[in-house]
Design an enzyme around this catalytic site. Structure first.
Site, PDB file in Angstrom:
ATOM      1  N   PHE A 125       0.810  -1.224   0.000  1.00 49.51           N
ATOM      2  CA  PHE A 125       0.000   0.000   0.000  1.00 49.51           C
ATOM      3  C   PHE A 125       0.843   1.273   0.000  1.00 49.51           C
ATOM      4  O   PHE A 125       0.305   2.375  -0.134  1.00 49.51           O
ATOM      5  CB  PHE A 125      -0.939   0.015   1.215  1.00 49.51           C
ATOM      6  CG  PHE A 125      -1.878  -1.158   1.262  1.00 49.51           C
ATOM      7  CD1 PHE A 125      -2.624  -1.508   0.147  1.00 49.51           C
ATOM      8  CD2 PHE A 125      -2.004  -1.924   2.417  1.00 49.51           C
ATOM      9  CE1 PHE A 125      -3.485  -2.600   0.169  1.00 49.51           C
ATOM     10  CE2 PHE A 125      -2.864  -3.018   2.451  1.00 49.51           C
ATOM     11  CZ  PHE A 125      -3.609  -3.355   1.327  1.00 49.51           C
ATOM     12  N   LYS A 148       7.955  -4.834   6.697  1.00 50.59           N
ATOM     13  CA  LYS A 148       8.736  -6.010   6.300  1.00 50.59           C
ATOM     14  C   LYS A 148       8.714  -6.102   4.783  1.00 50.59           C
ATOM     15  O   LYS A 148       7.847  -6.714   4.181  1.00 50.59           O
ATOM     16  CB  LYS A 148       8.168  -7.274   6.946  1.00 50.59           C
ATOM     17  CG  LYS A 148       8.165  -7.232   8.479  1.00 50.59           C
ATOM     18  CD  LYS A 148       9.509  -7.539   9.071  1.00 50.59           C
ATOM     19  CE  LYS A 148       9.621  -7.249  10.563  1.00 50.59           C
ATOM     20  NZ  LYS A 148       9.018  -8.190  11.457  1.00 50.59           N
ATOM     21  N   ALA A 165       2.828  -8.487  17.276  1.00 46.05           N
ATOM     22  CA  ALA A 165       2.180  -7.277  17.783  1.00 46.05           C
ATOM     23  C   ALA A 165       1.339  -7.528  19.040  1.00 46.05           C
ATOM     24  O   ALA A 165       1.426  -6.757  20.010  1.00 46.05           O
ATOM     25  CB  ALA A 165       1.316  -6.665  16.685  1.00 46.05           C
ATOM     26  N   LYS A 216      12.493 -13.515   6.388  1.00 43.66           N
ATOM     27  CA  LYS A 216      11.973 -14.469   7.387  1.00 43.66           C
ATOM     28  C   LYS A 216      10.500 -14.806   7.115  1.00 43.66           C
ATOM     29  O   LYS A 216      10.045 -15.906   7.416  1.00 43.66           O
ATOM     30  CB  LYS A 216      12.192 -13.961   8.818  1.00 43.66           C
ATOM     31  CG  LYS A 216      11.557 -12.610   9.109  1.00 43.66           C
ATOM     32  CD  LYS A 216      10.255 -12.720   9.841  1.00 43.66           C
ATOM     33  CE  LYS A 216       9.441 -11.463   9.766  1.00 43.66           C
ATOM     34  NZ  LYS A 216       8.262 -11.445  10.586  1.00 43.66           N
ATOM     35  N   LYS A 307      -2.889  -8.599   6.408  1.00 43.53           N
ATOM     36  CA  LYS A 307      -2.357  -8.959   5.097  1.00 43.53           C
ATOM     37  C   LYS A 307      -1.220  -9.957   5.221  1.00 43.53           C
ATOM     38  O   LYS A 307      -0.376  -9.861   6.114  1.00 43.53           O
ATOM     39  CB  LYS A 307      -1.848  -7.701   4.359  1.00 43.53           C
ATOM     40  CG  LYS A 307      -2.933  -6.673   4.103  1.00 43.53           C
ATOM     41  CD  LYS A 307      -3.979  -7.201   3.131  1.00 43.53           C
ATOM     42  CE  LYS A 307      -5.221  -6.328   3.107  1.00 43.53           C
ATOM     43  NZ  LYS A 307      -6.392  -6.959   2.540  1.00 43.53           N
ATOM     44  N   GLN A 309       2.223 -11.320   3.926  1.00 44.81           N
ATOM     45  CA  GLN A 309       3.341 -10.625   3.269  1.00 44.81           C
ATOM     46  C   GLN A 309       4.257 -11.586   2.499  1.00 44.81           C
ATOM     47  O   GLN A 309       4.832 -11.243   1.489  1.00 44.81           O
ATOM     48  CB  GLN A 309       4.196  -9.909   4.328  1.00 44.81           C
ATOM     49  CG  GLN A 309       3.397  -9.027   5.255  1.00 44.81           C
ATOM     50  CD  GLN A 309       3.321  -7.612   4.774  1.00 44.81           C
ATOM     51  OE1 GLN A 309       4.189  -6.809   5.060  1.00 44.81           O
ATOM     52  NE2 GLN A 309       2.289  -7.295   4.032  1.00 44.81           N
TER      53      GLN A 309
END
Ligand code: NAD
Length: 360
Positions: A125, A148, A165, A216, A307, A309
């Site tokens: 985004f 990331k 988080a 990762k 989302k 990644q």
């Protein structure tokens, strides 16, 4: 492909032009912070920053603006919910946000006058937002990326680490790494983020911090396939070890300035462990191995608006390998790509382990 390249290819400003102030000589009288992003991690860091600016009022404007991509949740605007209930009910439910964190739906208004920009949103985004931020930000703004996805080459600091988080938000002790080009800027960012339960180490290797933080998520897909196939921790540890090897090799191949020891920091081995046992990429890959083999459907049904990644990252990474004609030197990354994109069977990840992963 790096984030910087993504921005350039899309005809947008690179992140470096949005915050090109390296080693500010003159500090702002009062630092004004804008968090760009309000998902699971964006809301968590806005909470930390809000607590800290309240405490450090002589240096920071206590009010923290958080740009929110406006959504309707249960018939109400998400920004209104955050500003009245002080909770991001969609992305960080059950956690109180400080009242000085202000949700702003208009990006230009949120970034207006900001001297510190904190980027915390899914990388896909970002490009379309940068021109607006460039117009609105203060001319001496500095930036830190928590995204990331690689922005290598930008004059900004990056903050990555073993930071799920929800655990950070509930105050569990953890560490993170700030990779910097300007130590002065990194020290200011450290002051903004640090808490007794959130410890930061400064490393003069922004490239290494980003490479490990980004790759990762891809290795975690491999860990998830292994989980989905029903293998145990020995097998997963083997995939993680090979993954670390290829992360280092990737850095050496594309960014020789990277410092190898960075892999020992929170952004390296610690983040890899957390992500391969906890994160959303592992979780979706576990289900992918069992079926259905449809990433969009899995993201929509399993992540509640968050989302994924790792899948878009491996597409970019594999293109970099193909362009440089080094695919054969990265058998694990190649196989994860083929499982994700080319209908290769997840079981291959284990079958191949005894042959093509014997690293030199
Ligand atoms: N969640 C974590 O535990 C965690 C920890 C460390 C780092 N990170 C990284 O931080 C970054 C942000 O992750 P997150 O967990 O906050 O995101 P998330 O996946 O929880 O949230 C998705 C965000 O994207 C926004 N969004 C949806 N559609 C959009 C659109 N069209 N345009 C703009 N924004 C849109 C949503 O409003 C929401 O804020 C990622 O790079 C992630 O890898 C996440």
């Amino acid at each position: 492909m790096s984030l910087l390249q993504v921005c350039s290819h899309a005809g947008h400003l690179p992140l470096s032009q949005v915050a090109a102030v390296q080693g500010r000589v003159v500090l702002a009288d009062v630092e004004r912070v804008c968090v760009v992003g309000s998902g699971n991690w964006g809301s968590t860091v806005a909470r930390i920053i809000g607590q800290n600016t309240e405490r450090l009022g002589d240096r920071f404007d206590r009010s923290v603006k958080m740009w929110v991509y406006e959504e309707i949740v249960d018939g109400q605007k998400l920004t209104e919910i955050i500003n009245t209930r002080h909770e991001n009910v969609k992305y960080l439910p059950g956690v109180e946000l400080p009242s000085n964190v202000i949700a702003v739906p208009d990006l230009a208004q949120a970034a207006s006058g900001a001297t510190i920009l904190v980027f915390a949103l899914p990388h896909q985004f970002l490009p379309k937002l940068l021109p607006t931020i460039q117009q609105a930000r203060s001319s001496n703004a500095i930036a830190v990326s928590l995204i990331k996805g690689m922005a290598t080459g930008c004059d900004i600091s990056v903050l990555m680490g073993a930071n799920v988080a929800d655990e950070v938000a509930r105050g569990d002790f953890c560490e993170a790494t700030i990779g910097y080009r300007s130590k002065g800027n990194a020290e200011l960012i450290k002051t903004l983020f640090e808490q007794p339960t959130f410890q930061l180490r400064l490393i003069p290797d922004p490239v290494g911090v980003e490479i490990f933080g980004t790759l990762k998520n891809v290795i975690a897909l491999g860990a998830g396939f292994v989980d989905g196939l029903g293998y145990g921790t020995n097998t997963k540890a083997a995939i993680m070890r090979i993954g670390m090897h290829e992360m280092l090799r990737f850095g050496e191949t594309f960014f020789p300035e990277m410092m190898k020891d960075t892999i020992l920091e929170s952004c390296g081995v610690a983040d890899l462990i957390t992500t391969c046992f906890g994160g959303r990429n592992r979780k979706c890959a576990e289900q992918f191995a069992r079926g259905p083999r449809d990433w969009k459907q899995l993201e929509a049904s399993m992540l509640g608006g968050q989302k994924l990644q790792g899948v878009s990252t491996i597409e970019h990474v594999h293109k970099m390998l193909r362009d440089k004609q080094v695919v054969g030197r990265f058998p694990l990354l190649d196989l994860i790509y083929r499982i994700c994109m080319c209908a290769c069977e997840p079981e291959e990840i284990v079958r191949s382990a005894s042959t093509c992963y014997v690293a030199d």
